[in-house]
Write an enzyme that holds these catalytic residues in place. Structure first.
Site, PDB file in Angstrom:
ATOM      1  N   HIS A 137      16.100 -47.853  38.544  1.00 17.24           N
ATOM      2  CA  HIS A 137      16.328 -46.425  38.406  1.00 17.24           C
ATOM      3  C   HIS A 137      15.549 -45.677  39.486  1.00 17.24           C
ATOM      4  O   HIS A 137      14.763 -46.257  40.234  1.00 17.24           O
ATOM      5  CB  HIS A 137      15.891 -45.955  37.014  1.00 17.24           C
ATOM      6  CG  HIS A 137      16.817 -46.398  35.923  1.00 17.24           C
ATOM      7  ND1 HIS A 137      16.501 -47.412  35.051  1.00 17.24           N
ATOM      8  CD2 HIS A 137      18.058 -45.966  35.577  1.00 17.24           C
ATOM      9  CE1 HIS A 137      17.505 -47.581  34.203  1.00 17.24           C
ATOM     10  NE2 HIS A 137      18.455 -46.729  34.500  1.00 17.24           N
ATOM     11  N   SER A 163      20.380 -43.977  24.972  1.00 20.88           N
ATOM     12  CA  SER A 163      20.041 -43.471  26.303  1.00 20.88           C
ATOM     13  C   SER A 163      20.619 -42.078  26.460  1.00 20.88           C
ATOM     14  O   SER A 163      21.708 -41.785  25.946  1.00 20.88           O
ATOM     15  CB  SER A 163      20.610 -44.394  27.385  1.00 20.88           C
ATOM     16  OG  SER A 163      20.556 -43.777  28.653  1.00 20.88           O
ATOM     17  N   SER A 164      19.911 -41.228  27.191  1.00 17.50           N
ATOM     18  CA  SER A 164      20.389 -39.854  27.367  1.00 17.50           C
ATOM     19  C   SER A 164      21.675 -39.789  28.194  1.00 17.50           C
ATOM     20  O   SER A 164      22.338 -38.752  28.219  1.00 17.50           O
ATOM     21  CB  SER A 164      19.313 -38.988  28.026  1.00 17.50           C
ATOM     22  OG  SER A 164      18.924 -39.535  29.275  1.00 17.50           O
ATOM     23  N   CYS A 165      22.058 -40.888  28.851  1.00 11.01           N
ATOM     24  CA  CYS A 165      23.296 -40.878  29.625  1.00 11.01           C
ATOM     25  C   CYS A 165      24.531 -40.876  28.726  1.00 11.01           C
ATOM     26  O   CYS A 165      25.655 -40.769  29.220  1.00 11.01           O
ATOM     27  CB  CYS A 165      23.349 -42.059  30.586  1.00 11.01           C
ATOM     28  SG  CYS A 165      23.673 -43.639  29.790  1.00 11.01           S
ATOM     29  N   TYR A 205      28.120 -48.204  30.703  1.00 10.34           N
ATOM     30  CA  TYR A 205      26.874 -48.369  29.946  1.00 10.34           C
ATOM     31  C   TYR A 205      26.815 -47.342  28.816  1.00 10.34           C
ATOM     32  O   TYR A 205      26.477 -47.672  27.674  1.00 10.34           O
ATOM     33  CB  TYR A 205      25.680 -48.201  30.886  1.00 10.34           C
ATOM     34  CG  TYR A 205      24.340 -48.175  30.203  1.00 10.34           C
ATOM     35  CD1 TYR A 205      23.772 -49.331  29.691  1.00 10.34           C
ATOM     36  CD2 TYR A 205      23.622 -46.976  30.069  1.00 10.34           C
ATOM     37  CE1 TYR A 205      22.529 -49.313  29.065  1.00 10.34           C
ATOM     38  CE2 TYR A 205      22.383 -46.945  29.453  1.00 10.34           C
ATOM     39  CZ  TYR A 205      21.834 -48.118  28.954  1.00 10.34           C
ATOM     40  OH  TYR A 205      20.619 -48.093  28.327  1.00 10.34           O
ATOM     41  N   PRO A 263      16.253 -41.644  23.981  1.00 13.86           N
ATOM     42  CA  PRO A 263      15.170 -41.308  24.915  1.00 13.86           C
ATOM     43  C   PRO A 263      15.704 -40.803  26.245  1.00 13.86           C
ATOM     44  O   PRO A 263      16.809 -41.152  26.654  1.00 13.86           O
ATOM     45  CB  PRO A 263      14.432 -42.636  25.090  1.00 13.86           C
ATOM     46  CG  PRO A 263      15.464 -43.682  24.814  1.00 13.86           C
ATOM     47  CD  PRO A 263      16.400 -43.088  23.794  1.00 13.86           C
ATOM     48  N   ASN A 320      14.946 -40.287  30.556  1.00 16.83           N
ATOM     49  CA  ASN A 320      14.634 -41.260  31.606  1.00 16.83           C
ATOM     50  C   ASN A 320      13.205 -41.782  31.431  1.00 16.83           C
ATOM     51  O   ASN A 320      12.271 -40.982  31.284  1.00 16.83           O
ATOM     52  CB  ASN A 320      14.760 -40.604  32.984  1.00 16.83           C
ATOM     53  CG  ASN A 320      16.156 -40.088  33.242  1.00 16.83           C
ATOM     54  OD1 ASN A 320      17.093 -40.852  33.387  1.00 16.83           O
ATOM     55  ND2 ASN A 320      16.298 -38.768  33.283  1.00 16.83           N
ATOM     56  N   LYS A 376      26.480 -47.809  24.640  1.00 19.03           N
ATOM     57  CA  LYS A 376      25.378 -47.264  23.841  1.00 19.03           C
ATOM     58  C   LYS A 376      25.885 -46.300  22.763  1.00 19.03           C
ATOM     59  O   LYS A 376      25.333 -46.248  21.666  1.00 19.03           O
ATOM     60  CB  LYS A 376      24.368 -46.566  24.753  1.00 19.03           C
ATOM     61  CG  LYS A 376      23.727 -47.460  25.798  1.00 19.03           C
ATOM     62  CD  LYS A 376      23.084 -48.702  25.207  1.00 19.03           C
ATOM     63  CE  LYS A 376      21.777 -48.394  24.496  1.00 19.03           C
ATOM     64  NZ  LYS A 376      21.090 -49.645  24.045  1.00 19.03           N
TER      65      LYS A 376
END
Length: 318
Positions: free
Chosen positions: A180, A108-110, A137, A164, A166, A141
């Protein structure tokens, strides 16, 4: 990846997993393994190991995860870090032991630092502090990503890692408590239109900028990578996105137009904004020969059409 290969899609009922199944089936792959959470609890190490021992899938798309927006991350931090760590640890070790040919891990891009230079290149990982609102989270990841790298180095596995941006699309989560921003706004505008409400309240100032990728584009990118690239060729993880971002205010107006809601929009600046901007640098993926195809406007139309067609299902899921 031969069309007769046995392919396990972990998380097939979710936004990403269902898109992967649609893409694989439309590309001629028929030997898909798809199990619901009630059939296989991926947080259960023994059950996961036994599944891999018995089924011996050739390829794995690891799309299973516990996900949610700012509110969900803030209220369930222990579940977010526990469940996502457990899923990664259990699947990656079972895949190694059973001799999986190739695995694709979805991050995840977060995972990137809150104040990363924009657009965010893959090299930005672990160069600064995370956004506090989803740090548990993100840490889970990151651990999964690093575990793939470690397994490739020590065991010679072929575990590809992707980041990826959002995501949105059919089978998204429209629960206002856990979703989201994009599906939450779509549902808010739809509900307001149905109730003929004069106003929709949007969390935050509306100024943060976000990039949005349709799940079908992500699925296309993942199958492309599985068919064409090895972990050694990628030399680390690869960002997947559109390379274009919009402000939350702009997104809300687009959704308002898509839904046909005529009321007012009120931005509540007392609510958290999250990261000021999050746009991925997708040069690496583009150089490999893949680019996103669906515009945000077309993607929103498709998503809203799906939502209307599955309105009862979406409400039940909430």
């Amino acid at each position: 990846m031969d069309t007769g290969a046995k392919i396990y899609v972990a998380g097939h009922n979710g936004l990403v997993g269902s898109a992967l199944c649609r893409k694989l089936e439309s590309s001629g792959y028929r030997n898909l393994i798809c199990l619901s959470r009630s059939e296989l609890d991926l947080c259960d190490q023994r059950a996961t190991r036994e599944f891999f021992e018995n089924q011996k899938p050739d390829y794995v798309f690891l799309a299973a995860a516990k996900v949610g927006g700012i509110h969900a991350n803030a209220s369930q931090p222990a579940q977010f870090i526990h469940d996502n760590l457990s899923i990664s640890v259990n699947i990656l070790e079972a895949a190694r032991q059973s001799g999986v040919t190739k695995l694709l891990y979805l991050g995840s891009s977060c995972i990137y630092p809150k104040m990363s230079p924009q657009p965010i290149a893959e090299e930005a990982l672990l160069t600064g502090s995370l956004e506090p609102s989803n740090s548990y989270y993100a840490i889970a990841k990151i651990a999964g990503l690093k575990m793939c790298d470690a397994y490739n180095r020590q065991y010679g596995t072929n575990f590809i890692t992707t980041m990826p941006t959002n995501l949105y699309g059919p089978n998204d989560n429209f629960d206002l408590e856990t979703s989201h921003v994009l599906p939450a706004l779509l549902r808010k505008c739809h509900d307001a239109k149905t109730a003929q409400a004069k106003e929709v309240v949007v969390w935050g100032s509306g100024t943060p900028r976000r990039e949005f990728l349709h799940a079908d584009d992500l699925a296309d990118a993942c199958v492309f990578l599985m068919q064409n690239c090895s972990a050694s060729e990628l030399d680390g993880h690869v960002n997947i996105g559109t390379g274009v971002d919009v402000s939350i205010r702009e997104l809300t107006h687009l959704i308002q137009k898509t839904v046909g809601y005529k009321g007012d929009l009120a931005f509540d600046a007392s609510k958290p904004d999250g990261t000021p901007r999050k746009l991925l640098n997708v040069d690496k993926m583009n150089k490999l020969g893949w680019t996103a195809k669906k515009t945000l406007e077309k993607g929103l139309e498709d998503t809203y059409d799906w939502y209307l067609a599955n309105l009862n299902l979406s409400k039940d899921a909430s």
